[in-house]
Design a protein around this motif. Structure first.
Motif, PDB file in Angstrom:
ATOM      1  N   GLY A   1      41.440 -29.083 -24.801  1.00  0.00           N
ATOM      2  CA  GLY A   1      42.718 -29.721 -25.044  1.00  0.00           C
ATOM      3  C   GLY A   1      43.822 -28.750 -25.402  1.00  0.00           C
ATOM      4  N   ILE A   2      43.561 -27.458 -25.406  1.00  0.00           N
ATOM      5  CA  ILE A   2      44.556 -26.458 -25.731  1.00  0.00           C
ATOM      6  C   ILE A   2      45.160 -25.952 -24.431  1.00  0.00           C
ATOM      7  N   VAL A   3      46.478 -25.946 -24.357  1.00  0.00           N
ATOM      8  CA  VAL A   3      47.148 -25.452 -23.168  1.00  0.00           C
ATOM      9  C   VAL A   3      47.252 -23.952 -23.281  1.00  0.00           C
ATOM     10  N   SER A   4      46.778 -23.249 -22.258  1.00  0.00           N
ATOM     11  CA  SER A   4      46.854 -21.801 -22.296  1.00  0.00           C
ATOM     12  C   SER A   4      47.921 -21.346 -21.317  1.00  0.00           C
ATOM     13  N   THR A   5      48.613 -20.283 -21.668  1.00  0.00           N
ATOM     14  CA  THR A   5      49.662 -19.745 -20.815  1.00  0.00           C
ATOM     15  C   THR A   5      49.179 -18.465 -20.173  1.00  0.00           C
ATOM     16  N   GLN A   6      47.975 -18.478 -19.715  1.00  0.00           N
ATOM     17  CA  GLN A   6      47.332 -17.311 -19.134  1.00  0.00           C
ATOM     18  C   GLN A   6      47.931 -17.029 -17.769  1.00  0.00           C
ATOM     19  N   THR A   7      48.116 -15.738 -17.470  1.00  0.00           N
ATOM     20  CA  THR A   7      48.551 -15.327 -16.145  1.00  0.00           C
ATOM     21  C   THR A   7      47.375 -14.674 -15.448  1.00  0.00           C
TER      22      THR A   7
ATOM     23  N   THR B   1      45.397  -9.044 -15.074  1.00  0.00           N
ATOM     24  CA  THR B   1      44.283  -8.564 -15.883  1.00  0.00           C
ATOM     25  C   THR B   1      44.549  -7.190 -16.446  1.00  0.00           C
ATOM     26  N   ALA B   2      45.694  -6.575 -16.093  1.00  0.00           N
ATOM     27  CA  ALA B   2      46.013  -5.241 -16.608  1.00  0.00           C
ATOM     28  C   ALA B   2      46.320  -5.280 -18.095  1.00  0.00           C
ATOM     29  N   ASN B   3      46.791  -6.433 -18.596  1.00  0.00           N
ATOM     30  CA  ASN B   3      47.120  -6.554 -20.013  1.00  0.00           C
ATOM     31  C   ASN B   3      45.903  -6.825 -20.875  1.00  0.00           C
ATOM     32  N   ALA B   4      44.769  -7.089 -20.273  1.00  0.00           N
ATOM     33  CA  ALA B   4      43.557  -7.427 -21.034  1.00  0.00           C
ATOM     34  C   ALA B   4      43.022  -6.173 -21.714  1.00  0.00           C
ATOM     35  N   THR B   5      42.590  -6.344 -22.949  1.00  0.00           N
ATOM     36  CA  THR B   5      41.998  -5.226 -23.677  1.00  0.00           C
ATOM     37  C   THR B   5      40.496  -5.319 -23.562  1.00  0.00           C
ATOM     38  N   PRO B   6      39.804  -4.180 -23.696  1.00  0.00           N
ATOM     39  CA  PRO B   6      38.349  -4.224 -23.562  1.00  0.00           C
ATOM     40  C   PRO B   6      37.667  -4.976 -24.690  1.00  0.00           C
ATOM     41  N   ASN B   7      38.346  -5.217 -25.807  1.00  0.00           N
ATOM     42  CA  ASN B   7      37.739  -5.889 -26.949  1.00  0.00           C
ATOM     43  C   ASN B   7      38.145  -7.349 -27.024  1.00  0.00           C
TER      44      ASN B   7
ATOM     45  N   ASP C   1      38.113 -11.342 -27.032  1.00  0.00           N
ATOM     46  CA  ASP C   1      37.206 -12.314 -27.619  1.00  0.00           C
ATOM     47  C   ASP C   1      36.362 -12.941 -26.497  1.00  0.00           C
ATOM     48  N   PRO C   2      35.043 -13.046 -26.679  1.00  0.00           N
ATOM     49  CA  PRO C   2      34.198 -13.647 -25.627  1.00  0.00           C
ATOM     50  C   PRO C   2      34.627 -15.061 -25.259  1.00  0.00           C
ATOM     51  N   LYS C   3      35.084 -15.840 -26.245  1.00  0.00           N
ATOM     52  CA  LYS C   3      35.538 -17.200 -25.950  1.00  0.00           C
ATOM     53  C   LYS C   3      36.794 -17.159 -25.085  1.00  0.00           C
ATOM     54  N   GLN C   4      37.682 -16.198 -25.362  1.00  0.00           N
ATOM     55  CA  GLN C   4      38.893 -16.032 -24.567  1.00  0.00           C
ATOM     56  C   GLN C   4      38.517 -15.645 -23.137  1.00  0.00           C
ATOM     57  N   ASN C   5      37.562 -14.712 -22.991  1.00  0.00           N
ATOM     58  CA  ASN C   5      37.116 -14.293 -21.663  1.00  0.00           C
ATOM     59  C   ASN C   5      36.555 -15.473 -20.884  1.00  0.00           C
ATOM     60  N   LEU C   6      35.721 -16.263 -21.543  1.00  0.00           N
ATOM     61  CA  LEU C   6      35.133 -17.431 -20.882  1.00  0.00           C
ATOM     62  C   LEU C   6      36.223 -18.429 -20.495  1.00  0.00           C
ATOM     63  N   SER C   7      37.182 -18.620 -21.375  1.00  0.00           N
ATOM     64  CA  SER C   7      38.291 -19.533 -21.095  1.00  0.00           C
ATOM     65  C   SER C   7      39.083 -19.063 -19.878  1.00  0.00           C
TER      66      SER C   7
ATOM     67  N   MET D   1      38.980 -13.809 -10.301  1.00  0.00           N
ATOM     68  CA  MET D   1      37.826 -14.429 -10.955  1.00  0.00           C
ATOM     69  C   MET D   1      36.684 -13.416 -11.089  1.00  0.00           C
ATOM     70  N   ALA D   2      36.464 -12.625 -10.060  1.00  0.00           N
ATOM     71  CA  ALA D   2      35.395 -11.621 -10.114  1.00  0.00           C
ATOM     72  C   ALA D   2      35.683 -10.593 -11.209  1.00  0.00           C
ATOM     73  N   LYS D   3      36.941 -10.170 -11.340  1.00  0.00           N
ATOM     74  CA  LYS D   3      37.303  -9.202 -12.384  1.00  0.00           C
ATOM     75  C   LYS D   3      37.136  -9.808 -13.776  1.00  0.00           C
ATOM     76  N   LEU D   4      37.565 -11.065 -13.931  1.00  0.00           N
ATOM     77  CA  LEU D   4      37.440 -11.730 -15.238  1.00  0.00           C
ATOM     78  C   LEU D   4      35.977 -11.949 -15.606  1.00  0.00           C
ATOM     79  N   SER D   5      35.163 -12.270 -14.613  1.00  0.00           N
ATOM     80  CA  SER D   5      33.763 -12.579 -14.903  1.00  0.00           C
ATOM     81  C   SER D   5      32.982 -11.348 -15.353  1.00  0.00           C
ATOM     82  N   GLU D   6      33.469 -10.156 -15.003  1.00  0.00           N
ATOM     83  CA  GLU D   6      32.792  -8.930 -15.433  1.00  0.00           C
ATOM     84  C   GLU D   6      32.822  -8.780 -16.951  1.00  0.00           C
ATOM     85  N   LYS D   7      33.816  -9.403 -17.615  1.00  0.00           N
ATOM     86  CA  LYS D   7      33.943  -9.310 -19.067  1.00  0.00           C
ATOM     87  C   LYS D   7      33.110 -10.364 -19.784  1.00  0.00           C
ATOM     88  N   CYS D   8      32.509 -11.268 -19.024  1.00  0.00           N
ATOM     89  CA  CYS D   8      31.698 -12.329 -19.627  1.00  0.00           C
ATOM     90  C   CYS D   8      30.226 -11.994 -19.477  1.00  0.00           C
TER      91      CYS D   8
END
Length: 181
Positions: A9-15, A18-24, A26-32, A77-84
């Motif tokens: 139920g939380i609206v995310s303003t994700q773009t 992936t260049a702005n993503a940090t290696p640390n 949050d796993p929940k954020q990565n999954l989201s 999606m493939a790049k994001l999934s590598e962090k999960c």
């Protein structure tokens, strides 16, 4: 489809950057982020289906644009999934391949745990009964020694309880852990 609604139920303003993503992250954020990417991919597939089902010469450019959008989102999606790091038991995948509900796996695991728990409880109860029976027999034969034993056990239990309370331990020996809010 820049912002999306998460499953909670939380609206995310994700773009999709992936260049702005940090290696640390949050796993929940990565999954989201992966879930949002999957939802966006499903939307793109639906748009692509509509374009293909009513295809004519004039819709060739929108078709190519939607195909390019789909390829870009699948790459994202493939790049994001590598962090999960999500591990799915092979049994679940096999059930899905067989066309069955993966909830069956969960039910079977829970039923197995319940059965093992009942066996363990039965063994524990049997040992308690044996201990009680032995103490009764010993008390009839050696009443003074059993009384001494019970006093030692009581003082030892009281000392263990005091020690456990001073070390934030539970009576069964587990250490209390603060839950994260």
């Amino acid at each position: 489809m820049e912002g999306g609604s998460g499953g909670n139920g939380i609206v995310s303003t994700q773009t999709n950057d992936t260049a702005n993503a940090t290696p640390n992250d949050d796993p929940k954020q990565n999954l989201s982020q992966v879930i949002n990417s999957i939802q966006k991919t499903l939307g793109l597939l639906h748009q692509l289906y509509l374009t293909v089902s009513s295809f004519n010469a004039a819709s060739q450019l929108p078709l190519l644009q939607r195909l390019n959008s789909l390829v870009t989102e699948l790459d994202n999606m493939a790049k994001l999934s590598e962090k999960c790091n999500i591990q799915v038991p092979m049994e679940v995948l096999n059930l899905i391949d067989d066309g069955k509900n993966p909830d069956e796996f969960t039910r079977d695991v829970l039923n197995s745990c319940i059965a093992k728990n009942q066996v363990t409880k039965g063994k524990t109860d049997a040992f308690k009964s044996l201990r009680k029976h032995l103490l009764e027999e010993l008390e009839q034969t050696f009443p003074d020694e059993v009384e001494s034993y019970r006093e030692i056990r009581a003082s030892s239990a009281a000392e263990s309880k005091r020690l456990a309370q001073s070390q934030s331990m539970l009576p069964n020996g587990d250490i209390k852990v603060k839950t994260e809010l």
